[in-house]
Design a protein around this motif. Sequence first.
Motif, short mmCIF file in Angstrom:
data_model
loop_
_atom_site.label_atom_id
_atom_site.label_comp_id
_atom_site.label_asym_id
_atom_site.label_seq_id
_atom_site.Cartn_x
_atom_site.Cartn_y
_atom_site.Cartn_z
N VAL A 100 0.83 -1.20 0.00
CA VAL A 100 0.00 0.00 0.00
C VAL A 100 0.87 1.25 0.00
O VAL A 100 0.66 2.19 -0.78
N GLN A 101 1.89 1.24 0.86
CA GLN A 101 2.75 2.43 1.00
C GLN A 101 3.46 2.70 -0.33
O GLN A 101 3.51 3.84 -0.80
N ARG A 102 3.97 1.66 -0.97
CA ARG A 102 4.70 1.85 -2.24
C ARG A 102 3.73 2.25 -3.37
O ARG A 102 4.04 3.10 -4.19
N ALA A 103 2.58 1.60 -3.39
CA ALA A 103 1.61 1.90 -4.46
C ALA A 103 1.13 3.34 -4.37
O ALA A 103 0.99 4.03 -5.39
N ASN A 104 0.91 3.82 -3.14
CA ASN A 104 0.39 5.20 -2.97
C ASN A 104 1.48 6.26 -3.07
O ASN A 104 1.19 7.45 -3.06
N ASN A 105 2.73 5.82 -3.17
CA ASN A 105 3.84 6.76 -3.23
C ASN A 105 3.98 7.30 -4.66
O ASN A 105 4.90 6.96 -5.40
N THR A 106 3.02 8.12 -5.07
CA THR A 106 3.00 8.67 -6.42
C THR A 106 2.20 9.97 -6.39
O THR A 106 1.35 10.15 -5.52
N THR A 107 2.50 10.83 -7.35
CA THR A 107 1.72 12.08 -7.41
C THR A 107 0.37 11.84 -8.08
O THR A 107 -0.49 12.72 -8.08
N TYR A 108 0.22 10.67 -8.70
CA TYR A 108 -1.02 10.36 -9.43
C TYR A 108 -2.00 9.55 -8.57
O TYR A 108 -1.64 9.09 -7.49
N GLY A 109 -3.21 9.33 -9.10
CA GLY A 109 -4.19 8.51 -8.37
C GLY A 109 -5.35 8.12 -9.27
O GLY A 109 -6.51 8.40 -8.96
N LEU A 110 -5.02 7.48 -10.40
CA LEU A 110 -6.11 7.19 -11.34
C LEU A 110 -6.69 5.79 -11.13
O LEU A 110 -7.88 5.63 -10.92
N SER A 111 -5.83 4.76 -11.21
CA SER A 111 -6.37 3.40 -11.05
C SER A 111 -5.38 2.54 -10.28
O SER A 111 -4.24 2.96 -10.03
N ALA A 112 -5.83 1.34 -9.90
CA ALA A 112 -4.95 0.37 -9.24
C ALA A 112 -5.55 -1.01 -9.47
O ALA A 112 -6.76 -1.14 -9.68
N GLY A 113 -4.68 -2.03 -9.46
CA GLY A 113 -5.16 -3.41 -9.58
C GLY A 113 -4.61 -4.23 -8.42
O GLY A 113 -3.49 -3.98 -7.96
N VAL A 114 -5.42 -5.18 -7.93
CA VAL A 114 -4.98 -6.07 -6.85
C VAL A 114 -5.30 -7.51 -7.26
O VAL A 114 -6.43 -7.79 -7.68
N TRP A 115 -4.32 -8.38 -7.14
CA TRP A 115 -4.49 -9.79 -7.50
C TRP A 115 -4.25 -10.64 -6.27
O TRP A 115 -3.13 -10.70 -5.74
N THR A 116 -5.29 -11.26 -5.76
CA THR A 116 -5.18 -12.15 -4.60
C THR A 116 -6.42 -13.04 -4.58
O THR A 116 -7.48 -12.66 -5.07
N GLU A 117 -6.24 -14.22 -3.99
CA GLU A 117 -7.39 -15.12 -3.83
C GLU A 117 -8.15 -14.83 -2.54
O GLU A 117 -9.21 -15.40 -2.30
N LYS A 118 -7.57 -13.97 -1.68
CA LYS A 118 -8.22 -13.69 -0.38
C LYS A 118 -9.13 -12.49 -0.51
O LYS A 118 -8.66 -11.36 -0.67
N ALA A 119 -10.43 -12.72 -0.37
CA ALA A 119 -11.40 -11.64 -0.57
C ALA A 119 -11.21 -10.54 0.46
O ALA A 119 -11.27 -9.35 0.14
N ALA A 120 -10.93 -10.91 1.72
CA ALA A 120 -10.79 -9.89 2.77
C ALA A 120 -9.60 -8.98 2.44
O ALA A 120 -9.66 -7.76 2.60
N ARG A 121 -8.53 -9.59 1.98
CA ARG A 121 -7.35 -8.80 1.64
C ARG A 121 -7.66 -7.88 0.45
O ARG A 121 -7.28 -6.70 0.44
N ALA A 122 -8.36 -8.40 -0.53
CA ALA A 122 -8.70 -7.59 -1.72
C ALA A 122 -9.50 -6.36 -1.29
O ALA A 122 -9.22 -5.24 -1.71
N LEU A 123 -10.48 -6.56 -0.41
CA LEU A 123 -11.33 -5.43 -0.01
C LEU A 123 -10.55 -4.44 0.85
O LEU A 123 -10.69 -3.23 0.70
N GLU A 124 -9.69 -4.97 1.73
CA GLU A 124 -8.92 -4.06 2.57
C GLU A 124 -7.97 -3.22 1.69
O GLU A 124 -7.85 -2.00 1.85
N MET A 125 -7.33 -3.88 0.75
CA MET A 125 -6.40 -3.16 -0.15
C MET A 125 -7.16 -2.07 -0.92
O MET A 125 -6.69 -0.96 -1.07
#
Length: 484
Positions: A409-434
Amino acid sequence: MNSTPFAYAPAPESVRPALKPSYGLFIGGRFVAAKAGRSFKTINPATEEPIAEVADAGSHDVARAVDAARKAFPKWSKTRPAERAKLLFRIARRIQERSRELAVLESMNGGKPIKESRDEDLPLVVQHFFHHAGWCDKLPYAFAGAQPRPVGVCGQIIPWNFPLMMAAWKLAPALACGNTCVLKPAETTPLTALMLAEILQECGLPDGVVNIITGGPDAGRAITALAGKGVDKIAFTGSTEVGKAIAKSVAGTGVGLTLELGGKSPNIVFADAALDQAVEGVVSGIWFNQGHVCCAGSRLFIEESAHDDFVARLERRMQQLRVGDPLDKNTDVGAVNSKAQLETINRYLKAGSDEGAAKLEVSCALPKKGFWCRPTIFTGVQPSHTIAREEIFGPVVSVMTFRTPDEAVQRANNTTYGLSAGVWTEKAARALEMSNRLHAGVVWLNTFNRFDASAPFGGYKESGFGREGGRQGLASYVKVGGGR
Ligand code: NAD
């Protein structure tokens, strides 16, 4: 074309669009020459051959288009909503009927593979007109019973990466809400907007409701210069740099502004993800449309324990990509849109190597003429590297790693932009938290680059503000209550 295990026979698209040798500006329902008589050639980036001559609008022409839109506004804004809907449905159906021709023209003028313009761009264009046709007589429901009123004349400036799709995203909601428009396509890709102008004529849209002005940055500046002096709203999609300049020029005019700008989006792969499926998501995330995608997943974060395996799978898949003739139905990656854009991408490729990242690229032969870039993976990228920070807008992915969800999360958000993001995981709770913790207008879970006319799209931070699509997208084209 390249050394894939399967040799593909050429599968050239046979349809050719009905093109004229030259196009004027579409003002007041007619095609007219630019006052100064200036024009420019628009080319096919895959062959460098000219396709047509297109009028180059000056500020006088832009003023004329704004006048035409002003004159058309009183009647159009009072046209019965069901009547507006009928026209938008008619336009949607006519685009659908001519979609093959439009898809071929989009590929010829922009360089994108025909299978993408045919299967992605055109269906979304049609969907945007159908979706917004449906809203015309239901607008009070979108705004909790309030009676929304149109804003007036909308100045709309769009980029070259999804030319017809961006035109549809701008025009369909504006028209549904009863506004009139002056639209400027990008200088390298004017043709599908001009073919759309012919369709609007055919469908009987009243004169002046949509005006299409071709030209470069000066024509765009001429539109924004009229903010508050004939233009009541500015909608811009393009680079962050130009978006900032437009924000400055519109500030203080009282005119509403929406900005859909650049991105440097993270695509995050956890070790527990379905890795082959994630590989396909990364492929679509960065190599779709030659990487000329504002929301491209250009920063790939892989959980450290899966890094080597995932990069090996991704490289194997990358080597299967067929790069070449955009009009061949087997082509996966077409031509870069312009010489200037290819030079920009090449500067980033050099910076990536100079700053110490390791480069993997498609090894196929490239056509001799035209503007081409090999799909590329950079591994060993540090967050401080230029290729990890700046938007390349080309088929280049920068790979980094993480050990924990917090670090991702910290690395992904370390940008001046904020348009889109993708998360790949089989854990639904983790996907929603991310998805809750990522600073992005759109977060895709176990997929990437999915768009829908009913889903709002837009950014945070330097990716802009305002939304396109859905109820939220209508909001910038109406006035609700007593204000402007
Ligand atoms: P650009 O900003 O150079 O040009 C976009 C449009 O603005 C063109 O029509 C251009 O002629 C016009 N223009 C240029 N200078 C202008 C000025 N000073 N005033 C008014 N108009 C001006 O962008 P581009 O190179 O065509 O497109 C690529 C950029 O667009 C990328 O940064 C990409 O991320 C972004 N983009 C964003 C979205 C989104 O929805 N967020 C969608 C597509 C593209």
